[in-house]
Design a protein around this motif. Structure first.
Motif, PDB file in Angstrom:
ATOM      1  N   MET A   1      91.217  -3.161  23.623  1.00 33.91           N
ATOM      2  CA  MET A   1      90.924  -1.946  22.868  1.00 33.91           C
ATOM      3  C   MET A   1      90.640  -2.321  21.412  1.00 33.91           C
ATOM      4  O   MET A   1      91.396  -3.058  20.799  1.00 33.91           O
ATOM      5  N   ASN A   2      89.563  -1.804  20.894  1.00 31.78           N
ATOM      6  CA  ASN A   2      89.201  -2.006  19.491  1.00 31.78           C
ATOM      7  C   ASN A   2      89.969  -0.980  18.648  1.00 31.78           C
ATOM      8  O   ASN A   2      89.801   0.219  18.815  1.00 31.78           O
ATOM      9  N   TRP A   3      90.817  -1.451  17.720  1.00 34.27           N
ATOM     10  CA  TRP A   3      91.632  -0.560  16.890  1.00 34.27           C
ATOM     11  C   TRP A   3      91.038  -0.408  15.490  1.00 34.27           C
ATOM     12  O   TRP A   3      91.649   0.228  14.629  1.00 34.27           O
ATOM     13  N   GLU A   4      89.860  -0.944  15.253  1.00 31.80           N
ATOM     14  CA  GLU A   4      89.237  -0.901  13.926  1.00 31.80           C
ATOM     15  C   GLU A   4      88.790   0.521  13.569  1.00 31.80           C
ATOM     16  O   GLU A   4      88.244   1.239  14.401  1.00 31.80           O
ATOM     17  N   TRP A  65      79.652  11.040  21.832  1.00 30.38           N
ATOM     18  CA  TRP A  65      80.728  10.166  21.371  1.00 30.38           C
ATOM     19  C   TRP A  65      81.744   9.927  22.478  1.00 30.38           C
ATOM     20  O   TRP A  65      81.767  10.627  23.486  1.00 30.38           O
ATOM     21  N   GLU A  66      82.621   8.943  22.248  1.00 30.32           N
ATOM     22  CA  GLU A  66      83.800   8.736  23.081  1.00 30.32           C
ATOM     23  C   GLU A  66      84.952   9.488  22.450  1.00 30.32           C
ATOM     24  O   GLU A  66      85.100   9.486  21.232  1.00 30.32           O
ATOM     25  N   TRP A  67      85.791  10.110  23.295  1.00 25.08           N
ATOM     26  CA  TRP A  67      86.984  10.821  22.831  1.00 25.08           C
ATOM     27  C   TRP A  67      88.170  10.235  23.581  1.00 25.08           C
ATOM     28  O   TRP A  67      88.159  10.140  24.793  1.00 25.08           O
ATOM     29  N   TRP A  68      89.190   9.860  22.843  1.00 26.02           N
ATOM     30  CA  TRP A  68      90.382   9.276  23.444  1.00 26.02           C
ATOM     31  C   TRP A  68      91.607  10.077  23.017  1.00 26.02           C
ATOM     32  O   TRP A  68      91.849  10.249  21.817  1.00 26.02           O
ATOM     33  N   ALA A  69      92.363  10.555  23.978  1.00 27.36           N
ATOM     34  CA  ALA A  69      93.565  11.351  23.709  1.00 27.36           C
ATOM     35  C   ALA A  69      94.758  10.426  23.506  1.00 27.36           C
ATOM     36  O   ALA A  69      94.918   9.439  24.223  1.00 27.36           O
ATOM     37  N   SER A  97      80.597   5.027  20.081  1.00 26.78           N
ATOM     38  CA  SER A  97      80.408   4.228  21.294  1.00 26.78           C
ATOM     39  C   SER A  97      81.596   3.289  21.462  1.00 26.78           C
ATOM     40  O   SER A  97      82.410   3.125  20.550  1.00 26.78           O
ATOM     41  N   ALA A  98      81.669   2.630  22.615  1.00 29.53           N
ATOM     42  CA  ALA A  98      82.781   1.720  22.910  1.00 29.53           C
ATOM     43  C   ALA A  98      82.827   0.538  21.955  1.00 29.53           C
ATOM     44  O   ALA A  98      83.901   0.004  21.682  1.00 29.53           O
ATOM     45  N   SER A  99      81.683   0.128  21.428  1.00 28.24           N
ATOM     46  CA  SER A  99      81.660  -1.026  20.527  1.00 28.24           C
ATOM     47  C   SER A  99      81.791  -0.636  19.062  1.00 28.24           C
ATOM     48  O   SER A  99      81.923  -1.498  18.197  1.00 28.24           O
ATOM     49  N   ALA A 100      81.798   0.660  18.773  1.00 34.35           N
ATOM     50  CA  ALA A 100      81.878   1.138  17.388  1.00 34.35           C
ATOM     51  C   ALA A 100      83.332   1.300  16.955  1.00 34.35           C
ATOM     52  O   ALA A 100      84.213   1.523  17.784  1.00 34.35           O
ATOM     53  N   PRO A 101      83.582   1.213  15.658  1.00 32.10           N
ATOM     54  CA  PRO A 101      84.932   1.514  15.183  1.00 32.10           C
ATOM     55  C   PRO A 101      85.223   3.011  15.306  1.00 32.10           C
ATOM     56  O   PRO A 101      84.305   3.826  15.421  1.00 32.10           O
TER      57      PRO A 101
END
Length: 195
Positions: A1-4, A65-69, A97-101
């Motif tokens: 998981m990218n936390w940036e 966009w991606e949304w994460w709860a 996106s998945a590769s974006a911060p």
């Protein structure tokens, strides 16, 4: 998981949410800066508050966009299109996106009819129409006394800095509301003696 994190600018948030037809407000440290009228510290993210009942507006505002709860807080999971998030989920992280911060953190608060209801103490309520303000640039933001109440739960150095900066701009009614909300929720609180 990218936390940036690479927080979206306030103008970008305003543009993304310009089509949203439900109330929303810039929250967190940026809300305090908008109330104070100047930047005074760094920000790791940008927070946007929506009412829980309006949560689907997030997916409409950020359709690609991606949304994460945050479910439970501290754990992220994808938020499926059309899924209704339960009362135990208060935060949603968003990125293009998945590769974006990560760019935007959405916070969900409760409402009862025309009243906002605090997650920290359901007895602390406020009319939704008076929950926020509008900046000179037309950006809605959470009223500083409401934002400070949210920050008072477990204060960190940045929360203390926000309190110090906001205190001079709070009028008597705002100070009274904050003091009553703090006392009702926490009893003795270090900020009470300064209000």
């Amino acid at each position: 998981m990218n936390w940036e994190w690479e927080p979206a600018s306030l103008s970008e948030v305003a543009g993304l949410f310009s089509r949203v037809r439900v109330p929303w407000w810039i929250a967190g440290g940026y809300a305090i800066e908008l109330a104070v009228g100047r930047a005074f510290r760094e920000h790791a993210d940008v927070d946007v508050l929506l009412l829980r009942r309006d949560q689907r507006a997030i997916q409409e505002a950020l359709p690609s966009w991606e949304w994460w709860a945050a479910d439970p807080p501290g754990t992220l999971r994808p938020w499926a299109r059309g899924e209704v998030l339960g009362d135990h989920i208060d935060d949603v992280w968003c990125r293009p996106s998945a590769s974006a911060p990560w760019r935007i953190q959405l916070m969900l608060d409760n409402a009862d009819g025309g009243a906002w209801v605090s997650r920290r103490n359901p007895a602390v309520r406020r009319e939704i129409a008076s929950l926020g303000r509008i900046s000179a640039e037309g950006v809605p933001y959470l009223a500083p006394e409401v934002q400070l109440f949210a920050k008072a739960h477990a204060t960190r150095p940045k929360d203390e800095e926000d309190f110090e900066a906001a205190l001079p701009v709070l009028d008597a009614a705002q100070r009274r509301w904050l003091a009553e909300a703090l006392e009702a929720t926490y009893g003795p609180h270090p900020w009470l003696g300064r209000l």
